[in-house]
Design a protein around this motif. Structure first.
Motif, PDB file in Angstrom:
ATOM      1  N   ARG A 109       0.783  -1.079   0.288  1.00 35.53           N
ATOM      2  CA  ARG A 109      -0.017  -0.138  -0.151  1.00 35.53           C
ATOM      3  C   ARG A 109       1.209   0.707   0.068  1.00 35.53           C
ATOM      4  NH1 ARG A 109      -2.512   0.684   4.760  1.00 35.53           N
ATOM      5  NH2 ARG A 109      -1.518  -1.364   5.867  1.00 35.53           N
ATOM      6  N   SER A 110       2.252   1.600   0.445  1.00 31.56           N
ATOM      7  CA  SER A 110       2.876   1.898   0.030  1.00 31.56           C
ATOM      8  C   SER A 110       3.568   3.105  -0.975  1.00 31.56           C
ATOM      9  CB  SER A 110       4.376   2.129   0.582  1.00 31.56           C
ATOM     10  OG  SER A 110       5.087   3.141   1.293  1.00 31.56           O
ATOM     11  N   HIS A 111       3.329   4.086  -0.937  1.00 34.32           N
ATOM     12  CA  HIS A 111       4.020   4.980  -2.531  1.00 34.32           C
ATOM     13  C   HIS A 111       5.256   4.417  -2.682  1.00 34.32           C
ATOM     14  CE1 HIS A 111      -0.249   6.770  -1.971  1.00 34.32           C
ATOM     15  NE2 HIS A 111       0.019   6.452  -2.925  1.00 34.32           N
ATOM     16  N   ALA A 112       5.633   4.713  -0.898  1.00 38.53           N
ATOM     17  CA  ALA A 112       7.116   4.964  -1.529  1.00 38.53           C
ATOM     18  C   ALA A 112       7.851   3.647  -0.503  1.00 38.53           C
ATOM     19  CB  ALA A 112       8.178   6.018   0.095  1.00 38.53           C
ATOM     20  N   GLU A 113       9.468   3.191  -1.116  1.00 35.07           N
ATOM     21  CA  GLU A 113       9.924   1.882  -0.756  1.00 35.07           C
ATOM     22  C   GLU A 113      10.898   1.949   0.314  1.00 35.07           C
ATOM     23  OE1 GLU A 113      12.118   0.879  -4.390  1.00 35.07           O
ATOM     24  OE2 GLU A 113      10.602   0.791  -5.373  1.00 35.07           O
ATOM     25  N   TYR A 114      11.156   0.414   1.104  1.00 37.29           N
ATOM     26  CA  TYR A 114      12.127   0.134   1.964  1.00 37.29           C
ATOM     27  C   TYR A 114      13.005   0.102   1.530  1.00 37.29           C
ATOM     28  CZ  TYR A 114      13.894  -1.804   6.285  1.00 37.29           C
ATOM     29  OH  TYR A 114      14.335  -1.844   8.091  1.00 37.29           O
ATOM     30  N   ASN A 115      13.972   0.514   1.956  1.00 36.91           N
ATOM     31  CA  ASN A 115      15.914   0.956   1.336  1.00 36.91           C
ATOM     32  C   ASN A 115      16.329   0.007   2.749  1.00 36.91           C
ATOM     33  OD1 ASN A 115      18.544   2.052   1.629  1.00 36.91           O
ATOM     34  ND2 ASN A 115      17.670   2.208  -0.330  1.00 36.91           N
ATOM     35  N   GLU A 116      17.235  -0.915   2.354  1.00 34.39           N
ATOM     36  CA  GLU A 116      18.091  -1.668   2.861  1.00 34.39           C
ATOM     37  C   GLU A 116      19.889  -1.538   2.848  1.00 34.39           C
ATOM     38  OE1 GLU A 116      17.565  -6.059   3.225  1.00 34.39           O
ATOM     39  OE2 GLU A 116      15.703  -5.944   4.202  1.00 34.39           O
ATOM     40  N   SER A 117      20.540   0.193   1.773  1.00 27.40           N
ATOM     41  CA  SER A 117      21.501  -0.443   1.860  1.00 27.40           C
ATOM     42  C   SER A 117      22.273   0.007   3.361  1.00 27.40           C
ATOM     43  CB  SER A 117      21.059   1.105   1.103  1.00 27.40           C
ATOM     44  OG  SER A 117      22.681   1.718   0.363  1.00 27.40           O
ATOM     45  N   THR A 118      23.127  -0.074   2.843  1.00 25.51           N
ATOM     46  CA  THR A 118      24.573   0.665   3.963  1.00 25.51           C
ATOM     47  C   THR A 118      25.356   1.184   3.639  1.00 25.51           C
ATOM     48  OG1 THR A 118      26.306  -1.590   2.895  1.00 25.51           O
ATOM     49  CG2 THR A 118      24.574  -2.327   4.601  1.00 25.51           C
ATOM     50  N   ASN A 119      25.186   2.035   2.544  1.00 29.18           N
ATOM     51  CA  ASN A 119      25.971   3.135   1.860  1.00 29.18           C
ATOM     52  C   ASN A 119      25.488   4.196   2.120  1.00 29.18           C
ATOM     53  OD1 ASN A 119      26.001   5.186  -0.424  1.00 29.18           O
ATOM     54  ND2 ASN A 119      28.268   3.810  -0.524  1.00 29.18           N
ATOM     55  N   ILE A 120      25.797   5.332   3.457  1.00 29.74           N
ATOM     56  CA  ILE A 120      25.615   6.632   4.081  1.00 29.74           C
ATOM     57  C   ILE A 120      24.533   6.756   2.566  1.00 29.74           C
ATOM     58  CG2 ILE A 120      27.482   8.078   4.013  1.00 29.74           C
ATOM     59  CD1 ILE A 120      25.067   7.866   6.084  1.00 29.74           C
ATOM     60  N   HIS A 121      25.387   7.253   1.454  1.00 33.28           N
ATOM     61  CA  HIS A 121      24.995   8.350   0.352  1.00 33.28           C
ATOM     62  C   HIS A 121      23.995   7.568  -0.639  1.00 33.28           C
ATOM     63  CE1 HIS A 121      25.069   9.587  -3.816  1.00 33.28           C
ATOM     64  NE2 HIS A 121      25.596  10.469  -3.474  1.00 33.28           N
ATOM     65  N   GLU A 122      23.986   6.129  -0.613  1.00 29.50           N
ATOM     66  CA  GLU A 122      23.037   5.852  -0.969  1.00 29.50           C
ATOM     67  C   GLU A 122      21.591   5.765   0.149  1.00 29.50           C
ATOM     68  OE1 GLU A 122      21.852   4.573  -3.880  1.00 29.50           O
ATOM     69  OE2 GLU A 122      23.821   5.517  -4.896  1.00 29.50           O
ATOM     70  N   MET A 123      21.514   5.668   1.361  1.00 23.90           N
ATOM     71  CA  MET A 123      20.817   5.905   2.376  1.00 23.90           C
ATOM     72  C   MET A 123      19.509   7.234   2.220  1.00 23.90           C
ATOM     73  SD  MET A 123      21.706   4.329   5.951  1.00 23.90           S
ATOM     74  CE  MET A 123      22.264   2.757   6.535  1.00 23.90           C
ATOM     75  N   ILE A 124      20.933   8.548   1.965  1.00 21.40           N
ATOM     76  CA  ILE A 124      20.048   9.295   1.331  1.00 21.40           C
ATOM     77  C   ILE A 124      19.566   9.884   0.319  1.00 21.40           C
ATOM     78  CG2 ILE A 124      21.231  12.719   1.193  1.00 21.40           C
ATOM     79  CD1 ILE A 124      23.757  11.274   3.138  1.00 21.40           C
ATOM     80  N   LYS A 125      20.524   9.083  -0.571  1.00 23.56           N
ATOM     81  CA  LYS A 125      19.393   9.118  -1.888  1.00 23.56           C
ATOM     82  C   LYS A 125      18.353   8.683  -1.679  1.00 23.56           C
ATOM     83  CE  LYS A 125      20.076   7.963  -6.569  1.00 23.56           C
ATOM     84  NZ  LYS A 125      21.233   7.518  -7.866  1.00 23.56           N
ATOM     85  N   SER A 126      18.224   8.023  -1.458  1.00 23.14           N
ATOM     86  CA  SER A 126      16.643   6.435  -1.095  1.00 23.14           C
ATOM     87  C   SER A 126      15.177   7.793  -0.608  1.00 23.14           C
ATOM     88  CB  SER A 126      16.787   5.563  -0.741  1.00 23.14           C
ATOM     89  OG  SER A 126      17.070   5.378   0.629  1.00 23.14           O
ATOM     90  N   ASN A 127      16.097   8.623   0.622  1.00 21.76           N
ATOM     91  CA  ASN A 127      15.141   9.009   1.740  1.00 21.76           C
ATOM     92  C   ASN A 127      14.455  10.028   0.489  1.00 21.76           C
ATOM     93  OD1 ASN A 127      15.367   7.260   3.929  1.00 21.76           O
ATOM     94  ND2 ASN A 127      17.331   8.153   3.878  1.00 21.76           N
ATOM     95  N   LEU A 128      15.718  10.870  -0.022  1.00 20.60           N
ATOM     96  CA  LEU A 128      15.443  12.138  -0.460  1.00 20.60           C
ATOM     97  C   LEU A 128      14.378  11.316  -2.067  1.00 20.60           C
ATOM     98  CD1 LEU A 128      15.644  14.567  -2.307  1.00 20.60           C
ATOM     99  CD2 LEU A 128      17.979  14.192  -2.856  1.00 20.60           C
ATOM    100  N   VAL A 129      14.469  10.563  -2.552  1.00 21.05           N
ATOM    101  CA  VAL A 129      13.646  10.407  -3.770  1.00 21.05           C
ATOM    102  C   VAL A 129      12.130   9.823  -2.615  1.00 21.05           C
ATOM    103  CG1 VAL A 129      12.955   7.673  -5.043  1.00 21.05           C
ATOM    104  CG2 VAL A 129      15.158   8.820  -4.972  1.00 21.05           C
TER     105      VAL A 129
END
Length: 175
Positions: A109-129
């Motif tokens: 039901r969520s419009h956004a996705e969950y993200n299990e990245s361990t790379n800080i840059h990828e974490m930030i990017k996934s949160n921005l998306v």
């Protein structure tokens, strides 16, 4: 025949509102499709819960001394998303609906996705998306409500304002 002026109150509607107390906050003057609004709010609730969980995971798994400010931002955003979830659940109940916290269907039901990245840059990017997705989702929800449910619309505007701040925060962390 008496024609009511715009400034006159409809006393019959007011009396009717007083008589249907089992409907709680929903009066006969409510103009939106209540079931559609409840579904829309439950989907937003799922999105906020997934975003809260993603931010918490990123907070707990981000490492490195230089990442402490980023971790603090993740934690604050997780708490904000939790507050949004509370607001949405409360509004669903006010509309005589049931908030859907079912963990089995959250991601569906969520419009956004969950993200299990361990790379800080990828974490930030996934949160921005995810924040950008939330902003567009809330914008469309607000537009769809038009003037049929001003209480829900105002709540969504407030939530969207915070999501825009979150997007700015994440963008700033990427630069």
């Amino acid at each position: 025949m008496h024609i009511a002026k715009k400034s006159e109150m409809n006393k019959q509607s007011i009396r009717l509102a007083a008589s249907n107390i089992n409907d709680g906050a929903v009066t006969a003057g409510y103009k939106a499709d209540r079931e559609d609004v409840i579904k829309m709010l439950n989907d937003a609730l799922a999105t906020e819960l997934v975003c809260m969980l993603r931010y918490l995971r990123h907070y707990y798994t981000a490492s490195g001394l230089h990442n402490r400010p980023v971790k603090a931002e993740f934690l604050q955003h997780a708490l904000d998303e939790q507050d949004h979830a509370h607001e949405l659940a409360e509004r669903i109940v006010q509309l005589n609906g049931k908030p859907d916290f079912n963990p089995e269907t959250l991601l569906l039901r969520s419009h956004a996705e969950y993200n299990e990245s361990t790379n800080i840059h990828e974490m930030i990017k996934s949160n921005l998306v995810a924040e950008r997705i939330a902003i567009e989702t809330y914008r469309q929800m607000i537009e769809n409500l038009e003037d049929t449910d001003p209480t829900t619309k105002n709540m969504l505007v407030g939530i969207m304002t915070t999501e825009e701040e979150h997007a700015d925060d994440m963008r700033d962390l990427l630069t």
